[in-house]
Enzyme design. Structure first.
Site, PDB file in Angstrom:
ATOM      1  N   LYS A 146       0.831  -1.210   0.000  1.00  0.00           N
ATOM      2  CA  LYS A 146       0.000   0.000   0.000  1.00  0.00           C
ATOM      3  C   LYS A 146       0.862   1.256   0.000  1.00  0.00           C
ATOM      4  O   LYS A 146       0.619   2.207  -0.759  1.00  0.00           O
ATOM      5  CB  LYS A 146      -0.908   0.014   1.226  1.00  0.00           C
ATOM      6  CG  LYS A 146      -1.729   1.297   1.374  1.00  0.00           C
ATOM      7  CD  LYS A 146      -2.516   1.325   2.652  1.00  0.00           C
ATOM      8  CE  LYS A 146      -1.711   1.859   3.824  1.00  0.00           C
ATOM      9  NZ  LYS A 146      -1.612   3.341   3.830  1.00  0.00           N
ATOM     10  N   ASN A 147       1.883   1.283   0.867  1.00  0.00           N
ATOM     11  CA  ASN A 147       2.701   2.480   1.003  1.00  0.00           C
ATOM     12  C   ASN A 147       3.625   2.699  -0.179  1.00  0.00           C
ATOM     13  O   ASN A 147       4.302   3.727  -0.251  1.00  0.00           O
ATOM     14  CB  ASN A 147       3.509   2.412   2.300  1.00  0.00           C
ATOM     15  CG  ASN A 147       2.630   2.513   3.527  1.00  0.00           C
ATOM     16  OD1 ASN A 147       1.523   3.039   3.464  1.00  0.00           O
ATOM     17  ND2 ASN A 147       3.110   1.995   4.651  1.00  0.00           N
ATOM     18  N   CYS A 161      -6.311   7.844   9.109  1.00  0.00           N
ATOM     19  CA  CYS A 161      -6.287   7.452  10.518  1.00  0.00           C
ATOM     20  C   CYS A 161      -5.864   8.610  11.405  1.00  0.00           C
ATOM     21  O   CYS A 161      -4.982   9.388  11.050  1.00  0.00           O
ATOM     22  CB  CYS A 161      -5.299   6.292  10.728  1.00  0.00           C
ATOM     23  SG  CYS A 161      -5.771   4.769   9.916  1.00  0.00           S
ATOM     24  N   ARG A 175       0.287  14.923  11.624  1.00  0.00           N
ATOM     25  CA  ARG A 175       1.198  14.727  10.513  1.00  0.00           C
ATOM     26  C   ARG A 175       1.414  16.092   9.871  1.00  0.00           C
ATOM     27  O   ARG A 175       0.807  16.426   8.847  1.00  0.00           O
ATOM     28  CB  ARG A 175       0.627  13.727   9.506  1.00  0.00           C
ATOM     29  CG  ARG A 175       1.583  13.449   8.359  1.00  0.00           C
ATOM     30  CD  ARG A 175       1.133  12.263   7.519  1.00  0.00           C
ATOM     31  NE  ARG A 175       1.320  11.011   8.206  1.00  0.00           N
ATOM     32  CZ  ARG A 175       1.150   9.819   7.639  1.00  0.00           C
ATOM     33  NH1 ARG A 175       0.782   9.729   6.383  1.00  0.00           N
ATOM     34  NH2 ARG A 175       1.331   8.711   8.322  1.00  0.00           N
ATOM     35  N   ASP A 188       4.394   0.925  11.888  1.00  0.00           N
ATOM     36  CA  ASP A 188       3.202   0.287  11.346  1.00  0.00           C
ATOM     37  C   ASP A 188       3.030  -1.157  11.827  1.00  0.00           C
ATOM     38  O   ASP A 188       2.023  -1.793  11.504  1.00  0.00           O
ATOM     39  CB  ASP A 188       3.236   0.309   9.807  1.00  0.00           C
ATOM     40  CG  ASP A 188       2.810   1.647   9.249  1.00  0.00           C
ATOM     41  OD1 ASP A 188       2.337   2.503  10.017  1.00  0.00           O
ATOM     42  OD2 ASP A 188       2.938   1.855   8.019  1.00  0.00           O
ATOM     43  N   ARG A 212      -8.428  -0.162   4.375  1.00  0.00           N
ATOM     44  CA  ARG A 212      -7.498   0.787   3.756  1.00  0.00           C
ATOM     45  C   ARG A 212      -6.182   0.117   3.392  1.00  0.00           C
ATOM     46  O   ARG A 212      -5.502   0.565   2.453  1.00  0.00           O
ATOM     47  CB  ARG A 212      -7.216   1.955   4.703  1.00  0.00           C
ATOM     48  CG  ARG A 212      -8.392   2.905   4.937  1.00  0.00           C
ATOM     49  CD  ARG A 212      -7.989   4.077   5.813  1.00  0.00           C
ATOM     50  NE  ARG A 212      -6.725   4.620   5.367  1.00  0.00           N
ATOM     51  CZ  ARG A 212      -5.635   4.694   6.116  1.00  0.00           C
ATOM     52  NH1 ARG A 212      -5.641   4.256   7.370  1.00  0.00           N
ATOM     53  NH2 ARG A 212      -4.518   5.199   5.622  1.00  0.00           N
TER      54      ARG A 212
END
Length: 433
Positions: free
Chosen positions: A22-23, A116, A121, A306, A398
């Site tokens: 995903k990242n 999230c 951030r 993570d 997600r």
């Protein structure tokens, strides 16, 4: 709203492949904005964050087609530089569109990202970098407007923290900028390397990705290419931890073991036997896991933030007392309150949590607090005797592609409940790509 229902106390065993990262895929999809033509991205997982990214690309003027785990993007007709607030709010990493849109259109207008709630951030690193490229910033109207009417030029950018998102945004803005850009204290995550590999295939000149210093020589244009996204190291780590917690045996194929290396040490400390051969990893768990003395989350190649929630779940059933320190996000212990519902013994203060392992967890009704915390609650349910329900699983969707199917394939009793009915899973019908 969907829920995941788990009947626990089943040992996981088997062999699976791991979805695309995903990242990695999100910034790569954004990078296709810079391409003059068609990009073909393989191993693209079916995730809600990917869906949100595709919506933004289409809004900006791209033509996007999905064929299974392949996404085809034609960015020839990009004609917008703004992203509406409702689209920005759908995912936390949407700020990465800043560098892509600015590099393509010469200006970009974005609102604050969503996703999230795991802590602040701040985007000051991103905005300061764009100013160093020659862009002007106006944030007076509630949105951020970046304008580079005279074009972007190369810059020397020293990051105060090795931010993954800021490093990605800088690379995206630099590839078509005039001159050379140098990033010092750049993030070193494998996903940075994957983004650079894709852009270099398109004709970019990026050197040093994966090291602390990255150099980007600006080019006039990029051409289309095909690219295969790397396997997801966080998802791989999650399934390894699930197998460890259930006393199971798991083999992962077509993975990149070096990307998961930071997770090996605590799993071995807990008593797991891990063997690596080529692109295979096999884990065999002991009857009872041992404590993990100390885990500190750090930027790559340190232990990943993570995986913090998942490894905490493991320590709740390990023998002895473990200590976990979260150094990346200040609000990433929200899952602890839900863990306590299972009978876990955890005390936390600030960025440190002390976990006293228990012999048995009991089932609970819990709500996913965020992506990684949500999947960690599923792991707790796998160890609890009886029926556990995890709600608000849109967080999990997600980043994990049909996790209920993967767990069922490995021998767990896990179902997704939709509209008050359980969607039955037949493991023999599952095809894991």
């Amino acid at each position: 709203m969907d829920k995941i229902v788990i009947n626990g106390k089943r040992r996981l065993s088997g062999e699976i492949s791991v979805q695309g990262a995903k990242n990695s895929v999100l910034p790569i999809l954004v990078a296709t904005l810079l391409v003059n033509g068609v990009s073909v991205i393989h191993n693209c997982p079916c995730l809600s964050d990917v869906d949100a990214t595709v919506k933004i690309l289409e809004y900006l003027g791209c033509t996007v087609k999905r064929e299974g785990h392949t996404v085809i993007i034609d960015s020839s007709d990009v004609n917008r530089f703004d992203v509406p607030d409702n689209l920005m709010r759908e995912m936390r990493s949407s700020i990465v569109f800043l560098g892509g849109i600015l590099g393509r259109m010469g200006k970009a207008e974005l609102s604050a990202p969503g996703g999230c709630e795991i802590g602040l951030r701040p985007i000051d690193l991103h905005l300061t970098a764009m100013e160093q490229f020659g862009a002007t910033i106006d944030s007076s109207g509630g949105a951020v407007l970046c304008n580079a009417s005279e074009g972007l030029h190369g810059a020397h950018i020293n990051l105060s923290f090795p931010s993954v998102g800021a490093t990605e945004n800088i690379i995206l803005a630099a590839v078509l900028a005039e001159g050379t850009t140098t990033i010092t204290n750049a993030a070193r995550e494998p996903e940075i390397c994957d983004l650079a590999d894709f852009l270099n295939r398109c004709g970019a000149k990026i050197h040093g990705a994966g090291d602390g210093t990255v150099t980007v020589e600006g080019v006039k244009k990029l051409h289309g290419t095909e690219h295969t996204v790397i396997p997801d190291r966080i998802v791989a780590s999650t399934y390894m931890i699930a197998a460890a917690m259930t006393g199971g045996r798991l083999c992962l194929k077509d993975v990149i073991p070096s990307h998961i290396g930071p997770v090996f040490s605590p799993l071995r400390e807990a008593g797991c036997d891990i063997t690596v051969s080529g692109r295979w990893i096999c884990l065999e768990a002991p009857r009872r896991l041992r404590r993990i003395k100390m885990i500190r989350t750090m930027p790559y190649p340190g232990f990943p933030t993570d995986v913090q929630a998942q490894i905490m779940a493991l320590t709740t059933v390990a023998e002895g007392t473990s200590v976990i320190v979260e150094n990346i996000f200040e609000s990433r212990f929200k899952h602890i309150g839900e863990f306590l519902r299972f009978g876990a013994k955890i005390s936390a203060e600030g960025r440190m949590a002390v976990v006293e392992g228990v012999k048995e967890l009991h089932p609970a009704f819990v709500k996913a607090t965020d992506l990684r915390g949500g999947i960690a609650m599923v792991l707790e349910g796998l160890c609890a005797e009886g029926e556990t329900t995890v709600s608000d699983i849109y967080h999990i969707d997600r980043g994990y592609e049909e996790p209920e199917n993967v767990f069922s394939f490995l021998g767990a009793d896990v179902k997704r409940m939709t509209d008050n009915e359980r969607k039955e899973v037949k493991p023999e019908e599952i095809i894991l790509s």
